[in-house]
Design an enzyme around this catalytic site. Structure first.
Site: not given
Ligand code: ADP
Length: 393
Positions: A7, A88, A177, A236, A326, A379
């Site tokens: 990526n 990617r 996505h 966003r 996340g 991914e």
């Molecule tokens: P991206 O879209 O940048 O790939 P991710 O899918 O890694 O992002 O998601 C990141 C987000 O996931 C973080 O900003 C956070 O808000 C959330 N996150 C990660 N771990 C936790 C957790 N243990 N509890 C709550 N939210 C979390």
């Protein structure tokens, strides 16, 4: 077979070296600040993290350093062990509906869409060219974020604007996505042993998108012409009334680019809470009684719930709802907040079953009308598997 999943961003390059068909991650890492002062890279291998602070003037140098490090750290004995590289690519326009083998001609076709993804596509292509130079003769495959959404019907992908905007300018919903939604759909279909599932796939991370899938085909998705559209996200806004843009420009004496920047980087959870874009910080603030943080979380949950309800209608009743990324994989609180807003669909959360992070698991009661599953996304694995498939063809 060892495959690299890549990526490449404008100043970064993420890699994962994967052994297939075992689906085993051998090593992974990140090159940062390429072309900027203070560049460095880290490589994770066998539980150890190796950190290198070295000049990385461009992506080609970064790729050469990666090749050298893979050998120096004895991750591979020779470059010949790398049998394919999957990349990617964010935007494939209307042209690329599945992953493709890359050569100079295909790269030129991809570059036509640079204007539609100016922050991502040029960097993705730069990464491909660097690997073509470093590993001549090794298959390079492009995996597009937009490709999985190419099955959408014009009723879903068109905006109700002058038709010539679509014909002459390519103004339409593309969706993003796609690699994650495709992976999640594959996982849940395998788990439930069906290939005719109607799935509402919620990818909720920093960026977020909801996708309606029927029998492996995308019917609709929440992101649009760009990844700004759809549900509220970390920074966003998601869907807004376009008329607020010229209004804010005039009132705050800002340019269009500045207001777009606000909508992309200063909005969402961050904009409403004033605390953070990260839901962990939002949850901590809620626990301390911060009302704006609670408002931000409630708004976020409501927007996701609205799309789920809309897509349940579009699919004429979903078979399963999935949460990933996340927040979807880790935020117990956000999952609960969303589920509390879709009870009219007969969805029943099992609070005890919801009390975990990062596993492939069902979180609804047995009598829930629609089961809800947490499905961790991957991914990189999807990119590597596409690469292997095209190599074996
Ligand atoms: P991206 O879209 O940048 O790939 P991710 O899918 O890694 O992002 O998601 C990141 C987000 O996931 C973080 O900003 C956070 O808000 C959330 N996150 C990660 N771990 C936790 C957790 N243990 N509890 C709550 N939210 C979390």
């Amino acid at each position: 077979m060892k495959i690299l999943a890549i990526n490449a961003g404008s100043s970064s390059l993420k890699f994962t070296l994967i052994e297939l068909p075992q689906k085993e991650v051998i090593a992974s890492g990140l090159f940062e600040k390429i072309g900027i002062a203070g560049s460095m890279y880290t490589i994770k291998y066998k539980g150890e993290k190796h950190v290198f602070e070295e000049d990385l003037p461009d992506h080609s140098v970064a790729v050469n350093k990666l090749m050298q490090a893979l050998i120096d750290l004895k991750i591979i004995a020779s470059l010949e062990e790398i049998e394919g590289v999957g990349h990617r690519i964010v935007h494939g326009g209307q042209e690329f509906s599945k992953s493709v083998i890359l050569d100079e001609d295909v790269l030129k076709r991809i570059e036509k869409y640079n204007e539609l993804a100016p922050l991502h596509n040029p960097a993705n292509v730069m990464g491909v060219r660097a690997f073509m130079k470093a590993l001549p003769g090794v298959i390079q495959v492009g995996v597009f974020d937009t490709a999985f959404h190419s099955t959408m019907d014009s009723v879903q992908f068109l905006y109700p604007v002058p038709y010539a905007w679509y014909e002459d300018l390519g103004v339409r919903k593309y969706g993003f996505h796609g690699t994650s939604h495709r992976f999640v759909n594959k996982e849940i279909s395998e788990k439930l042993g069906r290939n005719d599932l109607k799935v509402i796939s919620c990818h909720i991370g920093n960026g977020a998108s909801i996708t309606a899938i029927d029998s492996g085909k995308v019917i609709d998705t929440s992101m649009g012409f760009t990844p700004l559209a759809g549900v509220m996200m970390g920074t966003r806004s998601g869907d807004i009334d376009a008329s607020l843009i010229p209004y804010v420009m005039k009132k705050l004496n800002k340019t269009c680019d500045e207001v777009m920047d606000d909508l992309n980087k200063q909005s969402g959870l961050l904009g409403i809470s004033g605390v953070s874009s990260d839901s962990r910080d939002i949850e901590d603030a809620i626990n301390l009684g911060n009302e704006k943080a609670l408002l931000a979380q409630n708004m976020y949950a409501q927007k996701v719930a609205n799309y789920i309800a809309m897509y349940n209608n579009l699919l004429n009743g979903a078979d399963v709802i999935t949460f990933t990324a996340g927040l979807g994989e880790n935020s117990i609180m956000m999952r609960e907040a969303i589920m509390a807003r879709i009870t009219s669909l007969g969805v029943k959360l099992d609070k005890e079953e919801n009390n975990f992070r990062g596993e492939f698991k069902c979180i609804t009661t047995k009598d829930s009308k629609i089961p809800v599953w947490v499905v961790p996304t991957n991914e990189e694995l999807m990119i590597a598997m596409d690469t292997m498939e095209l190599k074996n063809k």
